[in-house]
Design a protein around this motif. Structure first.
Motif, PDB file in Angstrom:
ATOM      1  N   VAL A  10       1.053  -1.052  -0.059  1.00 24.79           N
ATOM      2  CA  VAL A  10       0.052   0.181   0.229  1.00 24.79           C
ATOM      3  C   VAL A  10       0.921   0.813  -0.054  1.00 24.79           C
ATOM      4  O   VAL A  10       0.303   2.744  -0.786  1.00 24.79           O
ATOM      5  N   GLN A  11       1.279   0.681   1.192  1.00 21.81           N
ATOM      6  CA  GLN A  11       2.814   2.804   1.412  1.00 21.81           C
ATOM      7  C   GLN A  11       3.170   2.506  -0.310  1.00 21.81           C
ATOM      8  O   GLN A  11       3.449   3.669  -0.481  1.00 21.81           O
ATOM      9  N   ALA A  12       3.820   1.149  -1.018  1.00 21.25           N
ATOM     10  CA  ALA A  12       4.893   2.102  -2.489  1.00 21.25           C
ATOM     11  C   ALA A  12       3.968   2.416  -3.112  1.00 21.25           C
ATOM     12  O   ALA A  12       4.103   3.764  -3.784  1.00 21.25           O
ATOM     13  N   TYR A  13       2.357   1.511  -3.250  1.00 23.62           N
ATOM     14  CA  TYR A  13       1.615   2.178  -4.597  1.00 23.62           C
ATOM     15  C   TYR A  13       1.306   4.011  -4.382  1.00 23.62           C
ATOM     16  O   TYR A  13       1.657   4.360  -5.486  1.00 23.62           O
ATOM     17  N   VAL A  14       1.264   4.288  -3.062  1.00 25.67           N
ATOM     18  CA  VAL A  14       1.225   6.029  -2.659  1.00 25.67           C
ATOM     19  C   VAL A  14       2.227   6.818  -3.409  1.00 25.67           C
ATOM     20  O   VAL A  14       1.930   7.556  -3.887  1.00 25.67           O
ATOM     21  N   TRP A  15       3.847   5.891  -2.249  1.00 26.78           N
ATOM     22  CA  TRP A  15       4.547   7.238  -2.318  1.00 26.78           C
ATOM     23  C   TRP A  15       5.587   6.206  -3.906  1.00 26.78           C
ATOM     24  O   TRP A  15       6.661   7.155  -3.811  1.00 26.78           O
ATOM     25  N   ALA A  16       5.453   5.014  -4.370  1.00 25.70           N
ATOM     26  CA  ALA A  16       6.084   5.024  -5.726  1.00 25.70           C
ATOM     27  C   ALA A  16       6.695   6.009  -7.251  1.00 25.70           C
ATOM     28  O   ALA A  16       7.817   6.553  -6.312  1.00 25.70           O
TER      29      ALA A  16
END
Length: 395
Positions: A86-92
């Motif tokens: 989830v974090q990677a998706y948002v802050w990619a």
């Protein structure tokens, strides 16, 4: 077994607030295979242009039967994977953070969070407490023999940042084991025993602080700010995501943006538990609202432990009643240790964040990953702890 025996709260005396070593690697049902694999290749995906498309296409394995029948360790392991995804998706893309999570991520993490009593994003519990394993399983849970399981970019600085926290939590387990006898001795007015227990607690906190002092050994401030911190931000009080993000497919949200605080060391339960034991209070002002809000981001069993300690501890009162200079000094020494820990946290916040050049729309040097004005927040709580030192001159 007394009121504050941590076994009553589902925790292991040998680990304190830490989850079991290797929990994040707990074997999961076959239907979770694609999610686990995505987590394993996340460092590669983050340096590609395929991450968001790949994660948006993931199948959702979180069925009613899985939530109902799977043991908690498996659900927590799956929560670790989803939290990072989830974090990677948002802050990619830091310059273009995602304002909505696809249903492939939003629905399963929302349901897992509800089942576990957590929030649907990366928290300290998923980043640190449940995300470590032993190198030599017969060895100690300390730096040099522990490793980070799920990673973002998989650099040395990222791992060291997490593992210092793991080592602190492991050592703090010994401190939590003293809570019950300390509260009992205070209740019984046993000053001699209380003085001995304070000395034991002081030795443990000397080690905790020495571990915290080691952060700069392998976590560089520039690397932390630019390669570690960007991925652990939340979306509450974050200027890059005003109002939060939409959890697509989550009926409970009604299609509205939802705002949650991000992972932060202030979600650790160690210092709040010490505050409760020592009867250290914090002034009721706008900054205290952050402290109260962060409490809801801890695992339910940790919240219950802190709340119970706050309800039953009469430690400070017992010390004041005893009017013993050695006992008062023993109490004060523990307060000083907590102040030292908070001071170091404030110093790291200054060097690792506040003094760095602001880069990326979401990586603000004024706002913490938990959405707090962290310099004021940390300084306030350090100063308030110090004010709880007791006078010894008249005793």
């Amino acid at each position: 077994m007394g009121t504050l025996d941590i076994r009553l709260f589902g925790m292991d005396p040998a680990r304190g607030f830490l989850g079991a070593p290797g929990l994040a690697e707990t074997p999961l049902p076959e239907v979770c295979e694609a999610v686990v694999e995505a987590g394993q290749v996340l460092p590669d995906l983050l340096v590609s242009d395929q991450l968001r498309a790949r994660l948006a296409a993931l199948p959702d394995p979180v069925s009613d039967s899985l939530l109902r029948e799977a043991p908690e360790d498996k659900l927590r392991a799956l929560m670790v994977r989803y939290s990072f995804l989830v974090q990677a998706y948002v802050w990619a893309d830091a310059e273009d953070p995602a304002h909505a999570l696809p249903a492939s991520l939003a629905v399963p993490i929302w349901r897992l969070a509800g089942r576990l009593g957590r929030k649907p994003l990366l928290l300290y519990a998923g980043y640190v407490l449940d995300n470590w394993a032993m190198i030599d399983e017969a060895g100690p849970s300390e730096l040099g023999n522990i490793r980070m399981v799920q990673k973002f970019l998989a650099g040395k600085d990222e791992a060291w940042f997490v593992l210092v926290h793991v080592a602190i939590e492991a050592e703090a387990g010994r401190a939590l084991g003293l809570f019950d006898p300390i509260v009992e001795a205070a209740r019984d007015g046993d000053a001699t025993r209380l003085e001995t227990l304070f000395a034991d607690m002081d030795r443990i906190w000397t080690e905790i602080n020495s571990i915290f002092d080691r952060m700069p050994e392998a976590c560089d401030p520039y690397i932390y700010f630019n390669r570690v911190r960007p991925y652990i931000h939340g979306w509450k009080d974050n200027p890059a995501l005003p109002g939060g993000i939409v959890y697509e497919g989550v009926h409970e949200s009604g299609g509205r943006p939802m705002a949650f605080r991000g992972q932060t060391g202030s979600q650790s339960s160690i210092v709040p538990a010490m505050d409760a034991l020592l009867q250290i209070g914090h002034e009721d002002d706008p900054l205290k609202a952050f402290l109260d809000d962060l409490h809801a981001y801890r695992p339910p069993e940790h919240r219950r432990f802190i709340e119970t300690a706050r309800a039953v501890s009469t430690v400070r009162e017992a010390v004041m009643t005893a009017r013993s200079a050695p006992l008062t000094e023993g109490y004060n020494q523990i307060v000083r240790q907590v102040v030292r820990f908070r001071t170091r946290h404030l110093e790291y916040a200054a060097s690792y964040i506040h003094k760095q050049s602001r880069t990326g729309s979401g990586n603000d040097t004024e706002v913490g990953t938990g959405g707090t004005p962290f310099m004021k927040y940390l300084k306030k709580h350090r100063d308030e702890s110090e004010k709880h030192l007791l006078a010894t001159g008249t005793q």
